[in-house]
Motif scaffolding. Structure first.
Motif, PDB file in Angstrom:
ATOM      1  N   ARG A  42      58.639  49.646  -0.181  1.00 18.33           N
ATOM      2  CA  ARG A  42      57.785  48.677   0.508  1.00 18.33           C
ATOM      3  C   ARG A  42      57.461  47.441  -0.326  1.00 18.33           C
ATOM      4  O   ARG A  42      57.193  46.394   0.227  1.00 18.33           O
ATOM      5  CB  ARG A  42      56.487  49.348   0.947  1.00 18.33           C
ATOM      6  CG  ARG A  42      56.698  50.444   1.982  1.00 18.33           C
ATOM      7  CD  ARG A  42      55.387  51.040   2.404  1.00 18.33           C
ATOM      8  NE  ARG A  42      54.453  50.039   2.884  1.00 18.33           N
ATOM      9  CZ  ARG A  42      54.265  49.711   4.153  1.00 18.33           C
ATOM     10  NH1 ARG A  42      54.962  50.306   5.088  1.00 18.33           N
ATOM     11  NH2 ARG A  42      53.383  48.803   4.488  1.00 18.33           N
ATOM     12  N   VAL A  43      57.467  47.575  -1.642  1.00 13.78           N
ATOM     13  CA  VAL A  43      57.082  46.433  -2.479  1.00 13.78           C
ATOM     14  C   VAL A  43      58.245  45.462  -2.628  1.00 13.78           C
ATOM     15  O   VAL A  43      59.410  45.841  -2.520  1.00 13.78           O
ATOM     16  CB  VAL A  43      56.570  46.874  -3.872  1.00 13.78           C
ATOM     17  CG1 VAL A  43      55.309  47.697  -3.735  1.00 13.78           C
ATOM     18  CG2 VAL A  43      57.620  47.615  -4.649  1.00 13.78           C
ATOM     19  N   LYS A  44      57.897  44.208  -2.893  1.00 15.18           N
ATOM     20  CA  LYS A  44      58.910  43.155  -2.997  1.00 15.18           C
ATOM     21  C   LYS A  44      59.212  42.808  -4.443  1.00 15.18           C
ATOM     22  O   LYS A  44      59.797  41.767  -4.713  1.00 15.18           O
ATOM     23  CB  LYS A  44      58.419  41.915  -2.253  1.00 15.18           C
ATOM     24  CG  LYS A  44      58.254  42.133  -0.768  1.00 15.18           C
ATOM     25  CD  LYS A  44      57.736  40.886  -0.086  1.00 15.18           C
ATOM     26  CE  LYS A  44      57.776  41.060   1.404  1.00 15.18           C
ATOM     27  NZ  LYS A  44      56.521  41.227   2.038  1.00 15.18           N
ATOM     28  N   PHE A  45      58.807  43.649  -5.358  1.00  8.55           N
ATOM     29  CA  PHE A  45      59.021  43.377  -6.773  1.00  8.55           C
ATOM     30  C   PHE A  45      59.543  44.642  -7.448  1.00  8.55           C
ATOM     31  O   PHE A  45      59.471  45.730  -6.872  1.00  8.55           O
ATOM     32  CB  PHE A  45      57.718  42.919  -7.447  1.00  8.55           C
ATOM     33  CG  PHE A  45      56.569  43.873  -7.236  1.00  8.55           C
ATOM     34  CD1 PHE A  45      56.354  44.939  -8.111  1.00  8.55           C
ATOM     35  CD2 PHE A  45      55.703  43.704  -6.166  1.00  8.55           C
ATOM     36  CE1 PHE A  45      55.304  45.816  -7.908  1.00  8.55           C
ATOM     37  CE2 PHE A  45      54.642  44.583  -5.965  1.00  8.55           C
ATOM     38  CZ  PHE A  45      54.447  45.638  -6.841  1.00  8.55           C
ATOM     39  N   LYS A  46      60.088  44.503  -8.632  1.00  5.39           N
ATOM     40  CA  LYS A  46      60.579  45.661  -9.387  1.00  5.39           C
ATOM     41  C   LYS A  46      59.368  46.443  -9.875  1.00  5.39           C
ATOM     42  O   LYS A  46      58.597  45.978 -10.700  1.00  5.39           O
ATOM     43  CB  LYS A  46      61.441  45.186 -10.566  1.00  5.39           C
ATOM     44  CG  LYS A  46      61.974  46.302 -11.425  1.00  5.39           C
ATOM     45  CD  LYS A  46      62.979  47.142 -10.692  1.00  5.39           C
ATOM     46  CE  LYS A  46      63.570  48.183 -11.642  1.00  5.39           C
ATOM     47  NZ  LYS A  46      63.882  49.404 -10.970  1.00  5.39           N
ATOM     48  N   SER A  47      59.176  47.626  -9.347  1.00  5.94           N
ATOM     49  CA  SER A  47      57.956  48.386  -9.609  1.00  5.94           C
ATOM     50  C   SER A  47      58.151  49.537 -10.592  1.00  5.94           C
ATOM     51  O   SER A  47      57.218  49.932 -11.259  1.00  5.94           O
ATOM     52  CB  SER A  47      57.419  48.968  -8.307  1.00  5.94           C
ATOM     53  OG  SER A  47      58.312  49.976  -7.842  1.00  5.94           O
ATOM     54  N   ASN A  48      59.338  50.098 -10.626  1.00  2.00           N
ATOM     55  CA  ASN A  48      59.600  51.321 -11.404  1.00  2.00           C
ATOM     56  C   ASN A  48      58.771  52.512 -10.917  1.00  2.00           C
ATOM     57  O   ASN A  48      58.523  53.442 -11.671  1.00  2.00           O
ATOM     58  CB  ASN A  48      59.368  51.088 -12.903  1.00  2.00           C
ATOM     59  CG  ASN A  48      60.385  50.159 -13.501  1.00  2.00           C
ATOM     60  OD1 ASN A  48      61.565  50.188 -13.140  1.00  2.00           O
ATOM     61  ND2 ASN A  48      59.956  49.313 -14.401  1.00  2.00           N
ATOM     62  N   PHE A  49      58.324  52.475  -9.659  1.00  2.00           N
ATOM     63  CA  PHE A  49      57.559  53.597  -9.110  1.00  2.00           C
ATOM     64  C   PHE A  49      58.336  54.902  -9.192  1.00  2.00           C
ATOM     65  O   PHE A  49      57.744  55.973  -9.293  1.00  2.00           O
ATOM     66  CB  PHE A  49      57.177  53.336  -7.649  1.00  2.00           C
ATOM     67  CG  PHE A  49      55.997  52.429  -7.464  1.00  2.00           C
ATOM     68  CD1 PHE A  49      54.893  52.490  -8.297  1.00  2.00           C
ATOM     69  CD2 PHE A  49      55.984  51.509  -6.433  1.00  2.00           C
ATOM     70  CE1 PHE A  49      53.803  51.656  -8.114  1.00  2.00           C
ATOM     71  CE2 PHE A  49      54.900  50.671  -6.235  1.00  2.00           C
ATOM     72  CZ  PHE A  49      53.813  50.744  -7.083  1.00  2.00           C
ATOM     73  N   GLU A  50      59.652  54.821  -9.151  1.00  2.00           N
ATOM     74  CA  GLU A  50      60.458  56.041  -9.208  1.00  2.00           C
ATOM     75  C   GLU A  50      60.290  56.770 -10.540  1.00  2.00           C
ATOM     76  O   GLU A  50      60.604  57.949 -10.660  1.00  2.00           O
ATOM     77  CB  GLU A  50      61.939  55.737  -8.936  1.00  2.00           C
ATOM     78  CG  GLU A  50      62.655  54.987 -10.048  1.00  2.00           C
ATOM     79  CD  GLU A  50      62.452  53.484 -10.047  1.00  2.00           C
ATOM     80  OE1 GLU A  50      63.085  52.823 -10.881  1.00  2.00           O
ATOM     81  OE2 GLU A  50      61.675  52.955  -9.230  1.00  2.00           O
ATOM     82  N   LEU A  51      59.759  56.068 -11.541  1.00  2.00           N
ATOM     83  CA  LEU A  51      59.532  56.672 -12.865  1.00  2.00           C
ATOM     84  C   LEU A  51      58.107  57.183 -13.051  1.00  2.00           C
ATOM     85  O   LEU A  51      57.779  57.741 -14.097  1.00  2.00           O
ATOM     86  CB  LEU A  51      59.833  55.646 -13.956  1.00  2.00           C
ATOM     87  CG  LEU A  51      61.235  55.034 -13.944  1.00  2.00           C
ATOM     88  CD1 LEU A  51      61.348  53.964 -15.013  1.00  2.00           C
ATOM     89  CD2 LEU A  51      62.286  56.107 -14.115  1.00  2.00           C
ATOM     90  N   ALA A  52      57.261  57.011 -12.045  1.00  2.00           N
ATOM     91  CA  ALA A  52      55.831  57.311 -12.189  1.00  2.00           C
ATOM     92  C   ALA A  52      55.568  58.772 -12.536  1.00  2.00           C
ATOM     93  O   ALA A  52      54.756  59.064 -13.416  1.00  2.00           O
ATOM     94  CB  ALA A  52      55.085  56.922 -10.928  1.00  2.00           C
ATOM     95  N   VAL A  53      56.231  59.701 -11.868  1.00  3.46           N
ATOM     96  CA  VAL A  53      55.975  61.112 -12.133  1.00  3.46           C
ATOM     97  C   VAL A  53      56.487  61.496 -13.515  1.00  3.46           C
ATOM     98  O   VAL A  53      55.844  62.281 -14.224  1.00  3.46           O
ATOM     99  CB  VAL A  53      56.562  62.010 -11.019  1.00  3.46           C
ATOM    100  CG1 VAL A  53      56.433  63.481 -11.369  1.00  3.46           C
ATOM    101  CG2 VAL A  53      55.842  61.730  -9.696  1.00  3.46           C
TER     102      VAL A  53
END
Length: 90
Positions: A42-53
């Motif tokens: 959903r975000v329009k920027f490079k978030s690295n959310f996939e690395l959060a866990v």
């Protein structure tokens, strides 16, 4: 409408999160990972959310220790504020 100051779009999202028990759905790392992957789309920027866990796993012990110190302080703060509000309404 119990949230008069919140924009309609945000209010609808908030109510949906409540009705679907969003916080409970984030109670496991698997569900958190799924949530972060969804957010990443959903975000329009490079978030690295996939690395959060992975990051959570790496710092879990320290985060838990910090939380255990902070949470009692939060409870005390809220209780003090609630008491002050109740006293001011007398």
């Amino acid at each position: 409408n119990g949230y008069p100051r919140i924009q309609e779009k945000v209010r609808l999202r908030f109510e949906s999160m409540i009705s679907h028990n969003f916080l409970l759905s984030c109670s496991t790392k698997e569900h958190l990972h799924s949530t972060f992957l969804h957010l990443n789309k959903r975000v329009k920027f490079k978030s690295n959310f996939e690395l959060a866990v992975d990051t959570l796993n790496l710092f879990e012990k320290q985060l838990s220790e910090d939380f255990d110190k902070l949470f009692p302080q939060m409870i005390e703060f809220v209780n003090d504020k609630c008491q002050a509000i109740n006293i001011s309404r007398l």
